[in-house]
Design an enzyme around this catalytic site. Structure first.
Site, PDB file in Angstrom:
ATOM      1  N   ARG A  25       0.828  -1.222   0.000  1.00 60.26           N
ATOM      2  CA  ARG A  25       0.000   0.000   0.000  1.00 60.26           C
ATOM      3  C   ARG A  25       0.857   1.265   0.000  1.00 60.26           C
ATOM      4  NH1 ARG A  25      -3.687   2.844   4.000  1.00 60.26           N
ATOM      5  NH2 ARG A  25      -5.565   3.426   2.871  1.00 60.26           N
ATOM      6  N   ILE A  51      -7.548   7.439  -0.997  1.00 62.67           N
ATOM      7  CA  ILE A  51      -7.290   6.006  -1.147  1.00 62.67           C
ATOM      8  C   ILE A  51      -8.105   5.357  -0.035  1.00 62.67           C
ATOM      9  CG2 ILE A  51      -5.114   6.233   0.170  1.00 62.67           C
ATOM     10  CD1 ILE A  51      -4.082   3.732  -1.275  1.00 62.67           C
ATOM     11  N   SER A  52      -8.857   4.298  -0.382  1.00 66.35           N
ATOM     12  CA  SER A  52      -9.798   3.719   0.583  1.00 66.35           C
ATOM     13  C   SER A  52      -9.074   3.034   1.736  1.00 66.35           C
ATOM     14  CB  SER A  52     -10.710   2.713  -0.111  1.00 66.35           C
ATOM     15  OG  SER A  52     -11.319   3.308  -1.232  1.00 66.35           O
ATOM     16  N   GLN A  53      -9.818   2.914   2.843  1.00 63.69           N
ATOM     17  CA  GLN A  53      -9.349   2.239   4.057  1.00 63.69           C
ATOM     18  C   GLN A  53      -9.130   0.745   3.754  1.00 63.69           C
ATOM     19  OE1 GLN A  53     -12.673   2.627   6.612  1.00 63.69           O
ATOM     20  NE2 GLN A  53     -11.863   1.285   8.205  1.00 63.69           N
TER      21      GLN A  53
END
Ligand code: SAM
Length: 204
Positions: A25, A51-53
Site C-alpha cells: 500500500r 485512497i480507501s481504508q
C-alpha cells in the site's frame, strides 16, 4: 494490518487476505502519508480524492467472491490500490477513472509492480464499459444515491455489484446480486466515500 484490521474485523477469505498481504500500500499513497500507509484509514490523494481504508478494500473485494477466472470492472481507479488487489484475484480487471491525472499515476505504479492483467480507462464509469460487458463482478469505489442502471445491466446473471449507496456524506456498502435479472441486495457496512460523479451518478 492484516491481523489487526482485517482478520480481527471478520475478513475470512484466505485469497483476499493473501492479496492484502502482498500488495504494497505504501507504493500507492503520497510520500507525505507513507508513515500511515498501513493504518486502517482512508488517506488523502491528488485531485481532492482518497485512497480507501484497507478494511473496506478487503470487505468489498471479499463480497465479489473471486475464484481467479473472472473479469471485473472497477469504477474509480483512484491510486490503483484496489485495482492491484483485484488483479491478484481475478483473471482480468478493467478499471475506469474520471481524472486522467489519477489514472496516469495509477498506471505507472501498477506497471512498475508488474501487473499485466489490468486495462485502465479514463471516462465516466457510471456508464460502465459496454464493449467489455458482461462482467462477473463490478466494484464501485465512490458513493451513489442508487446503483447506476448501466452497471447493473453490465453484470452477468449471478454476478455482484458492490457499491456504497446513500447520501454525499455517509452511505451503506451494498452487495447487489443479479438473480433472475433482478437485484437482490445485502448490506455490508456503513461507510464514507467521495461522490460518484457522472451521467448516472451525482452532478459535479
Ligand atoms: N479505489 C481507489 C484506491 O484504491 O485508491 C479509491 C478510489 S476514490 C475513494 C474514488 C474515485 O472515484 C476517485 O478517484 C474519483 O475521481 C473516482 N470517480 C468518481 N466518479 C467517477 C466516475 N463517474 N467514473 C470514474 N471514476 C469516478
Amino acid at each position: 494490518m492484516v491481523l489487526r484490521h482485517l482478520i480481527h474485523r471478520g475478513i475470512r477469505d484466505p485469497r483476499v487476505l493473501d492479496a492484502m498481504r502482498k500488495v504494497p500500500r505504501e507504493r500507492f499513497v503520497p510520500p507525505s502519508e507513507r508513515d500511515r500507509a498501513y493504518a486502517d484509514q482512508a488517506l488523502p490523494v491528488d485531485c481532492a480524492q482518497t485512497i480507501s481504508q484497507p478494511y473496506i478494500v478487503a470487505l468489498m473485494t471479499e463480497a465479489l467472491g473471486l475464484q481467479g477466472e473472472e473479469r471485473v470492472l472497477e469504477v474509480g481507479t483512484g491510486t490503483g490500490y484496489q485495482t492491484a488487489v483485484l488483479a491478484e484475484l481475478a483473471r482480468e480487471v478493467v478499471t475506469i477513472e474520471r481524472h486522467a491525472e489519477l489514472s496516469e499515476k495509477a498506471v505507472r505504479v501498477l506497471d512498475e509492480l508488474g501487473y499485466g492483467n489490468i486495462e485502465a480507462r479514463v471516462g465516466d464509469g457510471t456508464l460502465g464499459c459496454p464493449d467489455r460487458a458482461p462482467f462477473d463482478g463490478i466494484i464501485v469505489t465512490a458513493a451513489a444515491s442508487h446503483c447506476p442502471p448501466a452497471l447493473f445491466e453490465q453484470v452477468r446473471e449471478g454476478g455482484v455489484v458492490v457499491i456504497p449507496i446513500g447520501g454525499r456524506g455517509v452511505q451503506m456498502l451494498e452487495a447487489i446480486c443479479k438473480v433472475d435479472a433482478a437485484p437482490r441486495s445485502e448490506s455490508l457496512s456503513g461507510c464514507r466515500f467521495v461522490p460518484l460523479i457522472g451521467a448516472q451518478g451525482w452532478p459535479r
